[in-house]
Design a protein around this motif. Sequence first.
Motif, PDB file in Angstrom:
ATOM      1  N   GLY A 246      36.933   2.444  17.889  1.00 30.33           N
ATOM      2  CA  GLY A 246      36.966   3.371  16.770  1.00 30.33           C
ATOM      3  C   GLY A 246      35.890   2.978  15.775  1.00 30.33           C
ATOM      4  N   ASN A 248      34.343   2.526  11.642  1.00 33.68           N
ATOM      5  CA  ASN A 248      34.747   2.090  10.313  1.00 33.68           C
ATOM      6  C   ASN A 248      35.073   3.309   9.462  1.00 33.68           C
ATOM      7  N   GLN A 249      36.179   3.223   8.732  1.00 32.41           N
ATOM      8  CA  GLN A 249      36.618   4.366   7.940  1.00 32.41           C
ATOM      9  C   GLN A 249      35.596   4.744   6.872  1.00 32.41           C
ATOM     10  N   ALA A 263      45.092   5.293  12.594  1.00 32.00           N
ATOM     11  CA  ALA A 263      45.035   3.832  12.571  1.00 32.00           C
ATOM     12  C   ALA A 263      46.246   3.321  13.338  1.00 32.00           C
ATOM     13  N   SER A 264      46.423   1.995  13.371  1.00 31.27           N
ATOM     14  CA  SER A 264      47.527   1.411  14.132  1.00 31.27           C
ATOM     15  C   SER A 264      48.882   1.916  13.657  1.00 31.27           C
ATOM     16  N   GLU A 267      48.833   8.180  11.307  1.00 29.68           N
ATOM     17  CA  GLU A 267      47.848   8.955  10.552  1.00 29.68           C
ATOM     18  C   GLU A 267      47.705   8.419   9.138  1.00 29.68           C
ATOM     19  N   ILE A 268      46.473   8.189   8.699  1.00 25.74           N
ATOM     20  CA  ILE A 268      46.242   7.662   7.345  1.00 25.74           C
ATOM     21  C   ILE A 268      45.430   8.626   6.487  1.00 25.74           C
ATOM     22  N   THR A 301      39.308   7.932  14.670  1.00 23.12           N
ATOM     23  CA  THR A 301      40.125   6.727  14.669  1.00 23.12           C
ATOM     24  C   THR A 301      39.339   5.545  14.122  1.00 23.12           C
ATOM     25  N   VAL A 302      40.024   4.668  13.417  1.00 24.19           N
ATOM     26  CA  VAL A 302      39.372   3.532  12.773  1.00 24.19           C
ATOM     27  C   VAL A 302      39.209   2.384  13.765  1.00 24.19           C
ATOM     28  N   ASP A 303      38.500   1.351  13.345  1.00 26.46           N
ATOM     29  CA  ASP A 303      38.069   0.324  14.284  1.00 26.46           C
ATOM     30  C   ASP A 303      39.143  -0.688  14.676  1.00 26.46           C
ATOM     31  N   THR A 304      40.379  -0.497  14.240  1.00 25.87           N
ATOM     32  CA  THR A 304      41.456  -1.357  14.758  1.00 25.87           C
ATOM     33  C   THR A 304      41.991  -0.806  16.080  1.00 25.87           C
ATOM     34  N   LEU A 305      41.457   0.328  16.528  1.00 26.68           N
ATOM     35  CA  LEU A 305      41.912   0.963  17.761  1.00 26.68           C
ATOM     36  C   LEU A 305      40.767   1.147  18.750  1.00 26.68           C
TER      37      LEU A 305
END
Length: 403
Positions: A246, A248-249, A263-264, A267-268, A301-305
């Motif tokens: 994913g 970076n936000q 995100a993990s 939805e954020i 999707t953000v980079d934790t996924l």
Amino acid sequence: MTDEIEKRIEKLKNGKVPEGYKREKGKIIPATWSCKKLGDVLQKVGKRVAVEKDVYYTQIGIRSHGKGLFYKEPVSGTELGNKTVFWLEKDCFVVNIVFAWEQAIGKTTENEVGMIGSHRFPMYRAIPNEVSIDYLLYFFNTKRGKDVLAAASPGGAGRNKTLGQKDFANSKVYLPPFFEQDKIAEILTHCDKVIKLKKQLIAEEYKQKKWLMQNLLNPNSGVRLEGFEDEWTVAIIKQLAKIKHGKNQSEIKSANGRFPILASGGEIGRTDVFLYNQPSVLIGRKGTIDKPVYIDTPFWTVDTLFYTQIFKCANPKFIYYIFCGINWWKYNESTGVPSLNAKTIESIEVSIPTTIEEQTAIANILSAADRKIDLWEQELEQWKHKKKALMQLLLNGIVRVNV
């Protein structure tokens, strides 16, 4: 909800007394309700056990948050030693005085007769036609009931907040007439039975889905869908899908857009741009290794996924179910914060049908099982909300029952 009830609620919100109600000590209650001390409607009971050394006894415990009784492993009289214990009687209100403030309460039944309870678990029998034990249990599972228990449990946190039994007996509660208590308890008990049944059905559906996954995703299980005879093949995930990070936000502008930012934890936010618009499987990459999630709408999707770019040789939903069967913790590459590596994932070997048609057929069966589970879980939540609303309305006298 009827217009009459809505008007009544509006009056109560504004501090006005509806017809058929009264104001007593600053509280508006139905005119037929009365304020009584618990000691006037409950009678403490308890026959002390003459403990015999060679006899085994089953003790009860009481869970907090209104979750009721549980049984401990049998112990001998020798192990009990000089501990003061009492025989349990049926149809009694029982409370753990150490955690009463945390709603450690329950009701004894015929099943507990012959078991024993500690001196910390006083039992109270209802005085006939004064109070229903079932009604009292529901009352003590409300905020008002919890406040009554807390007020009778002075002291600091934890074991210092012990229920004072004299304070408990002197506690005042507002009670409907006995026949109304009985009817309210009957309605709420019906809700509990339906909720229990829904949970059982969901548990059975999960067992059925587990069986399906264990057999339909395993070429050696001996279970094969009718009409398919082609051999399965072993492939590494890299041959079926590309694992991507994913982003970076900070790379996007969050807004009240159409596409979810995932995100993990779910939805954020939402955005007007998307990262990927093909069916994909999301996997926790760093910080958490969650159960894979399938998504078939455009998303960011953000980079934790990780997300997957699935190739044409594989059915995306089938790949999702394959991923659901993988023990991701086995591939965790960190002793600290959980972490997965894309190359490691791409090197995992999996068995897969050689035809898209068989992959799709298997995925459709498992998807149907998921939809059934989702339906039951939605119905379960609806009944939980229904019970919560009924407790609020019935135990506060906002809605009256017909008897």
